[in-house]
Design an enzyme around this catalytic site. Structure first.
Site, PDB file in Angstrom:
ATOM      1  N   GLY A   1       0.828  -1.210   0.000  1.00 56.56           N
ATOM      2  CA  GLY A   1       0.000   0.000   0.000  1.00 56.56           C
ATOM      3  C   GLY A   1       0.857   1.252   0.000  1.00 56.56           C
ATOM      4  O   GLY A   1       1.020   1.895   1.045  1.00 56.56           O
TER       5      GLY A   1
ATOM      6  N   GLU B   1      12.213  -4.855  -4.251  1.00 58.32           N
ATOM      7  CA  GLU B   1      11.238  -4.921  -5.346  1.00 58.32           C
ATOM      8  C   GLU B   1      11.958  -4.779  -6.688  1.00 58.32           C
ATOM      9  O   GLU B   1      11.737  -5.544  -7.611  1.00 58.32           O
ATOM     10  CB  GLU B   1      10.194  -3.805  -5.187  1.00 58.32           C
ATOM     11  CG  GLU B   1       9.187  -3.783  -6.335  1.00 58.32           C
ATOM     12  CD  GLU B   1       8.048  -2.773  -6.141  1.00 58.32           C
ATOM     13  OE1 GLU B   1       8.221  -1.829  -5.353  1.00 58.32           O
ATOM     14  OE2 GLU B   1       7.003  -2.946  -6.788  1.00 58.32           O
TER      15      GLU B   1
HETATM   16  C1  LIG Z   1       1.437  -3.191 -13.001  1.00 62.42           C
HETATM   17  C2  LIG Z   1       1.550  -2.225 -11.861  1.00 62.42           C
HETATM   18  C3  LIG Z   1       1.520  -2.693 -10.569  1.00 62.42           C
HETATM   19  C4  LIG Z   1       1.608  -1.784  -9.510  1.00 62.42           C
HETATM   20  N1  LIG Z   1       1.527  -2.293  -8.239  1.00 62.42           N
HETATM   21  C5  LIG Z   1       1.563  -1.430  -7.200  1.00 62.42           C
HETATM   22  C6  LIG Z   1       1.420  -1.936  -5.863  1.00 62.42           C
HETATM   23  O1  LIG Z   1       1.253  -3.128  -5.639  1.00 62.42           O
HETATM   24  N2  LIG Z   1       1.440  -1.048  -4.851  1.00 62.42           N
HETATM   25  C7  LIG Z   1       1.627   0.298  -5.056  1.00 62.42           C
HETATM   26  O2  LIG Z   1       1.672   1.036  -4.075  1.00 62.42           O
HETATM   27  N3  LIG Z   1       1.756   0.805  -6.315  1.00 62.42           N
HETATM   28  C8  LIG Z   1       1.714  -0.025  -7.387  1.00 62.42           C
HETATM   29  N4  LIG Z   1       1.820   0.467  -8.666  1.00 62.42           N
HETATM   30  C9  LIG Z   1       1.901   1.918  -8.870  1.00 62.42           C
HETATM   31  C10 LIG Z   1       3.259   2.397  -9.363  1.00 62.42           C
HETATM   32  O3  LIG Z   1       4.245   2.310  -8.376  1.00 62.42           O
HETATM   33  C11 LIG Z   1       3.061   3.847  -9.855  1.00 62.42           C
HETATM   34  O4  LIG Z   1       2.197   3.790 -10.976  1.00 62.42           O
HETATM   35  C12 LIG Z   1       4.379   4.480 -10.268  1.00 62.42           C
HETATM   36  O5  LIG Z   1       5.195   4.712  -9.158  1.00 62.42           O
HETATM   37  C13 LIG Z   1       4.147   5.828 -11.017  1.00 62.42           C
HETATM   38  O6  LIG Z   1       3.306   6.652 -10.311  1.00 62.42           O
HETATM   39  P1  LIG Z   1       2.027   7.317 -11.018  1.00 62.42           P
HETATM   40  O7  LIG Z   1       1.242   6.230 -11.665  1.00 62.42           O
HETATM   41  O8  LIG Z   1       1.335   8.160 -10.013  1.00 62.42           O
HETATM   42  O9  LIG Z   1       2.601   8.210 -12.196  1.00 62.42           O
HETATM   43  P2  LIG Z   1       3.185   9.687 -12.063  1.00 62.42           P
HETATM   44  O10 LIG Z   1       4.097   9.759 -10.902  1.00 62.42           O
HETATM   45  O11 LIG Z   1       2.034  10.639 -12.107  1.00 62.42           O
HETATM   46  O12 LIG Z   1       4.038   9.801 -13.381  1.00 62.42           O
HETATM   47  C14 LIG Z   1       3.448  10.098 -14.656  1.00 62.42           C
HETATM   48  C15 LIG Z   1       4.571  10.202 -15.676  1.00 62.42           C
HETATM   49  O13 LIG Z   1       5.455  11.283 -15.338  1.00 62.42           O
HETATM   50  C16 LIG Z   1       6.789  10.816 -15.237  1.00 62.42           C
HETATM   51  N5  LIG Z   1       7.486  11.515 -14.142  1.00 62.42           N
HETATM   52  C17 LIG Z   1       6.993  11.804 -12.908  1.00 62.42           C
HETATM   53  N6  LIG Z   1       7.921  12.428 -12.159  1.00 62.42           N
HETATM   54  C18 LIG Z   1       9.026  12.538 -12.928  1.00 62.42           C
HETATM   55  C19 LIG Z   1      10.326  13.082 -12.729  1.00 62.42           C
HETATM   56  N7  LIG Z   1      10.683  13.630 -11.567  1.00 62.42           N
HETATM   57  N8  LIG Z   1      11.212  12.996 -13.743  1.00 62.42           N
HETATM   58  C20 LIG Z   1      10.879  12.437 -14.930  1.00 62.42           C
HETATM   59  N9  LIG Z   1       9.666  11.918 -15.190  1.00 62.42           N
HETATM   60  C21 LIG Z   1       8.745  11.954 -14.201  1.00 62.42           C
HETATM   61  C22 LIG Z   1       6.687   9.330 -14.933  1.00 62.42           C
HETATM   62  O14 LIG Z   1       7.828   8.623 -15.373  1.00 62.42           O
HETATM   63  C23 LIG Z   1       5.441   8.954 -15.740  1.00 62.42           C
HETATM   64  O15 LIG Z   1       5.804   8.725 -17.082  1.00 62.42           O
HETATM   65  C24 LIG Z   1       1.733  -0.407  -9.753  1.00 62.42           C
HETATM   66  C25 LIG Z   1       1.768   0.063 -11.058  1.00 62.42           C
HETATM   67  C26 LIG Z   1       1.674  -0.827 -12.115  1.00 62.42           C
HETATM   68  C27 LIG Z   1       1.690  -0.273 -13.510  1.00 62.42           C
END
Ligand SMILES: Cc1cc2nc3c(=O)[nH]c(=O)nc-3n(C[C@H](O)[C@H](O)[C@H](O)COP(=O)(O)OP(=O)(O)OC[C@H]3O[C@@H](n4cnc5c(N)ncnc54)[C@H](O)[C@@H]3O)c2cc1C
Length: 406
Positions: free
Chosen positions: A128, A245
């Site tokens: 989480g 991870e």
């Molecule tokens: C298959 C899958 C399983 C997952 N499982 C889990 C889970 O079990 N538990 C959990 O907690 N989360 C989980 N996640 C969530 C995952 O960790 C997040 O989706 C990820 O960390 C990105 O966060 P976000 O989706 O909010 O995207 P954002 O942070 O909003 O990013 C959007 C885009 O902007 C880019 N970006 C953002 N900040 C920067 C920066 N500083 N420099 C350059 N580029 C940037 C990112 O690379 C991305 O392309 C999962 C995701 C997937 C796809």
């Protein structure tokens, strides 16, 4: 690097082969993770632990086999199980991420309570961390826990929580010290998913399956002793989990196995009677990928060596998640290209597609896009490699962005 086995390791290899010869027929089918293990898999896991092929270096007092770390033994087990296509044991977020975290910074009581049932596959955990406003910028989590009547009381909302729809427990990153700077205000709690006040809403992904979820918390009560380290140490603990991870996501064993499947597919798929493996375009893409997987295996051996010596691999560790997921995705992309129209029709099969080869490749291809994002996106990994690994200047900080694990 000396790749020859000593007499001791040759004897160990023979022992592993003998185990596989005797017990291999009882192995569950390989693959098919991301669901609750069935009875057959649980029995297999117990057998593996008993013989030291799962939970190998976990202390006996916590239910493991208690062997001293030995990089070559670990490599031999992975190699022999992979070659024989025998199930290598359960791999999930509890086993690969939470257990090493507890062993590193959990209390003795926490290890005694949770490590044994977790490595046996009896307790399934979910992670989480992410929230709608806290993904890459993970330290911005807003889910709150306050202390009331001898409990933490949790309120908030998590998203993209893999396996939450069948998990028993969650390791949760939440804010307990709202007045402190954001990285110092977090705590890492362990809580039962059966606690009143938790609502899980599955999210369907483009694979057609509901693989992750939204999780809502309304006055969820968590005993005070279910915190790892203390209040305000959540960022440190969360990063230990993230380290494990990322190492698991880019794993070389999985890539080797996928390459073998790809070779079989290109041999079996024919156009005008000619197998694709003999067609120039497919052959050259395959050879390039094969070279990269071999390099990745060598890299993995180097990391194992660092681990056994107790050395921090630094940059070598930082590239695992990024490099491994990109390579994995390219392997499945070649398979999908080879499958042509057949591959595309498998897309719509959703939950029923599980045992169909074309659908499995498609599922891997689509799921792999998720792996480029989960555990910290490729962009964030490149930032970390550049800044922490190569010592490049830090990127300018823009409000509302961050860097998962940075
Ligand atoms: C298959 C899958 C399983 C997952 N499982 C889990 C889970 O079990 N538990 C959990 O907690 N989360 C989980 N996640 C969530 C995952 O960790 C997040 O989706 C990820 O960390 C990105 O966060 P976000 O989706 O909010 O995207 P954002 O942070 O909003 O990013 C959007 C885009 O902007 C880019 N970006 C953002 N900040 C920067 C920066 N500083 N420099 C350059 N580029 C940037 C990112 O690379 C991305 O392309 C999962 C995701 C997937 C796809």
């Amino acid at each position: 690097m000396d790749l020859n086995f000593s007499e001791k390791h040759r004897a160990f290899q023979a022992e592993v082969r003998e185990f596989i010869r005797r017990h291999g027929p009882a192995s569950p089918k390989t693959g098919g993770g991301r669901k609750r293990p069935d009875r057959k898999t649980l029995d297999w896991q117990r057998l593996l632990i008993e013989h030291g092929y799962a939970g190998r270096t976990i202390p006996r007092e916590y239910g493991g086999y208690g062997a001293a770390p030995d990089v070559l033994e670990a490599a031999i087990i992975a190699e022999e199980f992979g070659r024989a296509n025998v199930h290598p044991g359960i791999m999930n977020q509890g086993i690969s991420m939470l257990v090493p975290t507890l062993l590193e910074v959990g209390t003795r009581e926490q290890c005694e309570r949770w490590v044994r049932p977790t490595i046996r596959g009896e307790i399934i955990w979910c992670q989480g961390y992410s929230e709608p406003e806290a993904g890459s910028d993970l330290a911005s989590v807003r889910t709150r826990a306050v202390v009331e009547d001898g409990h933490f009381v949790v309120n908030g909302h998590k998203i993209w929580t893999s396996s939450a729809h069948y998990a028993d427990m969650m390791f949760l990153l939440c804010r307990t010290e709202p007045d402190k700077p954001k990285h110092e205000g977090l705590s890492y709690l362990l809580l039962s998913m059966r606690t009143p006040g938790i609502e899980v809403r599955p999210l369907r992904t483009m694979t057609g399956r509901a693989e992750f979820n939204e999780v809502f918390f309304t006055d969820v009560r968590v005993p005070l002793d279910q915190i790892v380290m203390g209040r305000g140490h959540g960022w440190h603990v969360a990063n230990i989990t993230l380290k494990h991870e990322r190492m698991g996501i880019g794993d070389a064993g999985k890539l080797t196995h996928r390459l073998q499947r790809l070779v079989e597919l290109l041999r079996a798929t024919k156009v005008d009677g000619v197998p694709l493996i003999a067609a120039a375009e497919f052959r050259s893409r395959l050879l390039r990928l094969q070279g990269e997987v071999l390099a990745w295996r060598a890299h993995n051996l180097r990391l194992l060596t660092d681990q056994a010596r107790g050395e921090d691999p630094g940059l070598r560790r930082l590239i695992v998640k990024y490099g491994g997921t990109v390579l994995g995705h390219r392997l499945s992309a070649l398979a999908v290209d080879a499958l042509g129209a057949e591959g595309l029709t498998a897309l719509s099969q959703g939950e029923d597609a599980q045992d169909d080869d074309a659908a499995n490749w498609n599922n891997d291809y689509l799921y792999d896009i998720g792996l480029l994002i989960g555990g910290g996106t490729s962009n964030i990994q490149r930032n970390i490699i550049g800044e922490r690994g190569l010592g490049l200047p830090r990127e300018p900080r823009v409000p509302g962005t961050g860097g998962r694990g940075a």
